[in-house]
Structure formats: C-alpha cells, structure tokens
Design an enzyme around this catalytic site. Structure first.
Site, mmCIF file in Angstrom:
data_model
loop_
_atom_site.group_PDB
_atom_site.id
_atom_site.type_symbol
_atom_site.label_atom_id
_atom_site.label_comp_id
_atom_site.label_asym_id
_atom_site.label_seq_id
_atom_site.Cartn_x
_atom_site.Cartn_y
_atom_site.Cartn_z
ATOM 1 N N GLU A 70 0.816 -1.219 0.000
ATOM 2 C CA GLU A 70 0.000 0.000 0.000
ATOM 3 C C GLU A 70 0.849 1.269 0.000
ATOM 4 O OE1 GLU A 70 0.543 -1.042 4.341
ATOM 5 O OE2 GLU A 70 0.247 -2.090 2.445
ATOM 6 N N ARG A 113 8.744 0.762 -6.020
ATOM 7 C CA ARG A 113 8.994 -0.184 -4.933
ATOM 8 C C ARG A 113 8.804 -1.581 -5.509
ATOM 9 N NH1 ARG A 113 8.135 2.487 0.095
ATOM 10 N NH2 ARG A 113 7.493 0.546 1.085
ATOM 11 N N LEU A 129 -32.437 30.429 21.602
ATOM 12 C CA LEU A 129 -32.033 30.706 20.222
ATOM 13 C C LEU A 129 -32.823 29.880 19.214
ATOM 14 C CD1 LEU A 129 -28.137 30.833 20.593
ATOM 15 C CD2 LEU A 129 -29.701 32.765 20.333
ATOM 16 N N GLY A 130 -33.281 28.705 19.628
ATOM 17 C CA GLY A 130 -34.005 27.843 18.698
ATOM 18 C C GLY A 130 -34.646 26.665 19.410
ATOM 19 N N GLY A 159 -36.114 22.634 18.563
ATOM 20 C CA GLY A 159 -36.206 21.535 17.601
ATOM 21 C C GLY A 159 -37.065 20.413 18.136
ATOM 22 N N GLY A 160 -37.128 19.328 17.379
ATOM 23 C CA GLY A 160 -37.964 18.204 17.779
ATOM 24 C C GLY A 160 -37.486 17.523 19.052
ATOM 25 N N ARG A 210 -33.828 22.037 22.784
ATOM 26 C CA ARG A 210 -33.975 23.478 22.849
ATOM 27 C C ARG A 210 -32.569 24.056 22.950
ATOM 28 N NH1 ARG A 210 -38.716 26.222 24.261
ATOM 29 N NH2 ARG A 210 -38.398 28.403 24.860
ATOM 30 N N ASP A 236 -27.454 15.819 6.140
ATOM 31 C CA ASP A 236 -28.630 16.672 6.356
ATOM 32 C C ASP A 236 -28.342 18.121 5.971
ATOM 33 O OD1 ASP A 236 -31.296 17.028 6.909
ATOM 34 O OD2 ASP A 236 -31.019 17.314 9.053
ATOM 35 N N LYS A 243 -28.862 21.549 4.354
ATOM 36 C CA LYS A 243 -29.977 22.414 3.981
ATOM 37 C C LYS A 243 -29.752 23.761 4.658
ATOM 38 C CE LYS A 243 -32.878 20.445 7.687
ATOM 39 N NZ LYS A 243 -34.177 19.811 8.009
ATOM 40 N N ASN A 296 -29.659 24.146 8.462
ATOM 41 C CA ASN A 296 -28.553 23.585 9.234
ATOM 42 C C ASN A 296 -27.227 24.302 8.966
ATOM 43 O OD1 ASN A 296 -30.141 21.756 10.549
ATOM 44 N ND2 ASN A 296 -29.695 20.059 9.171
ATOM 45 N N ASP A 312 -25.881 20.990 13.757
ATOM 46 C CA ASP A 312 -26.806 19.855 13.875
ATOM 47 C C ASP A 312 -26.275 18.611 13.147
ATOM 48 O OD1 ASP A 312 -28.867 18.074 14.196
ATOM 49 O OD2 ASP A 312 -30.455 19.506 13.743
ATOM 50 N N THR A 324 -33.540 15.186 4.800
ATOM 51 C CA THR A 324 -34.707 16.020 4.527
ATOM 52 C C THR A 324 -35.195 15.710 3.117
ATOM 53 O OG1 THR A 324 -33.893 17.737 6.009
ATOM 54 C CG2 THR A 324 -35.504 18.405 4.355
#
Length: 435
Positions: free
Chosen positions: A56, A65, A130-131, A133-134, A137, A248, A250, A253, A266, A285
């Site tokens: 390798e 080699r 600040l945000g 989510g599911g 927090r 993910d 988008k 994120n 995220d 998504t």
C-alpha cells in the site's frame, strides 16, 4: 412560501490483496520477498493469508517499490496499480485536512480542552432561547465569571430520546462533533448530564441561520451563493477526509458567525462510516435526499455532493428543485432526475452546469466523487477566481456581514417563548454515561 423542513507477479507500483478460497487448507499462503540485485538471495518480508494486503505504501508517491509475491497453493490475488488507484479515489495525499493538523492548532485545542474540562453547569447562566427543535432546545448562555464569553447550550430531554429510540443518533452526534475541529463546523466544547437532561456546550454563532437570511431576501446572487457554498465545500471536505457523511445539508442547518462565515450545525444525522464505505440508513430532509438513499442502494459521501447541488439551486432560486407537499411525491420527482427540472433564468449557465454535475443519478459520476475529489468542485468554472485560500484562512470578506453588537446580541434570531413545559421524568438507565 418558507417553512422549516424537518428531517449513506512483480509488484512495482501496485497494491496486492490476497483472497484465499474459504475451502483452502491452512497451508495456502502468499509469500512476499524482495531481491535488491540478481546476485543476492531474496529476502523474506512477510506471509499473507486471507484478507491480508501488501504494497500500500507504493500508492502514496512516485517511488518505484519492488517485491516478489509468490502464491503457495490455490490462491487468487487482486492487484491495483497506482494509476488505477488514483483514478478510483484520487490518491492518499489529496486529503484537504492538513491545515487543521498544524502544531499551532494542536496547541490551541489542548489549551481549550483544559479550560472546558474544569467547567461545570453552574458556571453558566441562561440568557434566552435561540431555537427549538424536535428533540431539543438551544439556549444562549453566558459565563458567570466572564461576561465577554457566551455559548449556545443544546438541552435534550433524556426520556424523550429513550422513548423515540434516538440514543444511537445522539451518541454519534456527540462523538462526531467532539472530533470536528473545522472552522466550517460549529464546535462542541463540552457535554454534561443530569437525571433529566443532556447538555451540549456549543460555539455561539450569532449571525443567525442562513435559512432566515434566505427567507428574508428570497434568493441570493451568484457571489453570495458562491461564498456560502465555498464554506460548505470546506466543511464537507474536512468531514469526508475523516470518513464522516453529514447527510442533512440544507439552509436550516447552516449558521453564520459574527464575521458572516457559514458553518454546519446539527450533526444528528451525521455518521462515521470510514473512508470508501457505504451505509444503508434512510435519513435526511426529503427535498435534499439523494436517489440512492430513496432506492436503498447504500450511500457514501457522494450523497452529500448531491445535497450540495440542491443547496446551490435553492440559494440561487429561493426554492429547491424537487419539492412537493407529500414526501413520497418529492421522492418520485427526485427519481426522475435533475434533467427534468426547468431551471429559472436567474441561474446562470455555469451554475446550472455545476448543479447538474453534482446531481448526477449515478454517484460515481458526481463532481466531488471522482479521481480529483473535492478539487473538481473547487476548479469548476462557476468558482473561477474564487479565493479558496482566503476563505480557509478567514481573510476573505463576505458580501453580507451580520450586525452583532456583542456576545449577548440575539437580534439575528427569531424570538421564542420561554419553555413552560413541565420538567420531564427522570431517566437514569445509563445509556448516556459518556456525556
């Protein structure tokens, strides 16, 4: 309309792997020897058995080699030469992560680790949300003994994680983020736990979400999109060099720091699969999912390059190329292919070419997943003249610089009501001990 979307033989310049038949006797082997000159006796180097490999190191550079590989018994050997190897994955020296491994960076990270290892939950106070989510927090918190330093604290309900069987995703997210020391990914400094919650102490990026900026502006021009796409390309190159798929991508994120630089946040769907490996988990998504994920064919880092093409399209036009109210309908139009999409006039020919080459149905044909790797994206005509060194060094000035007055300025984020939910029940089964 904007809404947040919720979310795989003589060896010279060759590498040899010995594949021995499963029914072969234990005496079946491959002997590796080396002979420096015709007058000298061969020197024994090693013996290969099932699944072993040799040579390798010959793939790394241009040195010749030489070795003799001799089969003893009924053996099948697979050989890949240097040129074929480079055609396949672009060589071993093309990883664009050298800048992250300097002694200066290592020293800084060690000092950082020492500082945060002595921190406790009682050292910070919550400022605001600040945000939401599911599963979590995100709160802005400030050091009690140093008001110039603020962080984002992601708070997760342990019982909810257990009830939805998300323990694996959360643990994976923690491991990957603790390893991701890139300027283009949000840093995770420290984690905590108690009987009800998990806590992730994150870098505070107070420039706001890219999704919010896109919502307010409708779409971006080429130059602005190019800068954000450049940040994402650097983030993906860093993760991919470590065998991590993000999965993910988008606008929701991607977050901006006070300078206006974009960072991935995220990592709940990110997965460390290893270099050149695939995974079969269905996630992402709907508007951004690559066709091989939909078809359950297995996916690798090339799925992120598909999503990059979708992101560039959305930033330039204001909406993704594949979108329906029902996810199943979205998947169906994704499977029809990017060539069935009518591109708006505001997307230039060079941008359209980049998008279409990133969104090829066949993962092996995608830009970024060929022999030159991410360099093929960086050298594409749409990026012509782009200052890649400047963005890596942080000297390139973004076209949009958010207004951030100080460590507690949350004006670039939407407002959220205070958390009025009852505290969750205790959860102390122990699955979260590494927090």
């Amino acid at each position: 309309m904007f809404w947040k979307r919720l979310t795989t033989v003589m060896v010279t310049t060759s590498f040899v792997r010995a594949l021995l038949e499963t029914h072969s006797s234990s005496s079946v082997r491959v002997r590796v020897t080396q002979q420096k000159s015709a007058s000298e006796e061969p020197v024994f180097l090693s013996t290969l058995s099932t699944g072993d490999w040799f040579g390798e190191q010959a793939l790394k550079g241009e040195d010749v080699r030489t070795a003799n590989v001799t089969a003893v018994g009924d053996v099948t050997c697979l050989v890949v030469d240097r040129e074929s190897f480079k055609q396949l994955i672009g060589g071993l020296d093309n990883m664009s992560n050298k800048m992250y491994e300097s002694e200066e960076v290592k020293t800084r990270l060690e000092a950082e680790a020492a500082f945060f290892s002595n921190m406790s939950l009682s050292d910070v106070r919550v400022i605001c949300t600040l945000g939401v989510g599911g599963f979590s927090r995100v709160e802005l918190v400030q050091l009690k003994n140093d008001h110039s330093r603020s962080f984002a604290m992601k708070v997760l309900k342990k019982r909810h994680i257990l009830d939805t069987s998300q323990q694996g995703h959360i643990l994976s997210e923690r491991r990957i983020m603790m390893e991701a020391h890139s300027p283009f990914t949000v840093r995770l400094y420290r984690t905590f736990r108690d009987s009800k919650y998990l806590y992730m102490l994150l870098e505070a990026c107070l420039g706001g979400e890219l999704w919010t900026l896109l919502r307010d502006r409708g779409s971006f021009d080429d130059s602005t999109t190019r800068f954000y796409a450049g940040c994402v390309v650097e983030a993906l190159a860093f993760l991919h060099s470590r065998g991590i798929i993000y999965r993910d991508l988008k606008p929701e994120n991607i977050i901006l720091d006070h300078r206006g630089y974009a960072k991935l946040v995220d990592f709940g769907f990110a997965k460390k699969v290893g270099l050149g490996k695939k995974t079969w988990t269905f996630c992402g998504t709907p508007e951004y999912v690559a066709p091989e994920i939909i078809l359950n064919k297995g996916h690798d880092v090339s799925a992120d390059y598909w999503s990059l093409g979708i992101l560039v399209f959305e930033l330039l036009s204001g909406s993704p190329p594949f979108s329906e109210s029902d996810p199943m309908k979205t998947y169906n139009i994704i499977l029809r292919g990017i060539d069935m999409v009518e591109f708006p006039k505001k997307i230039t020919k060079s941008a359209a070419n980049l998008i279409k080459r990133l969104c090829r149905d066949n993962p092996s044909e995608r830009l970024g997943n060929q022999k030159n790797g991410v360099k093929d994206i960086q050298k594409h005509k749409w990026f012509e003249g782009f200052n890649w060194d400047g963005i890596r060094e942080g000297t390139l000035t973004p076209l949009f610089i958010p207004n951030v007055e100080g460590p507690l300025d949350t004006s670039n984020f939407d407002s959220f009501p205070e958390d009025t939910d009852e505290p969750p029940p205790d959860e102390e089964s122990g699955w979260d001990l590494e927090f």
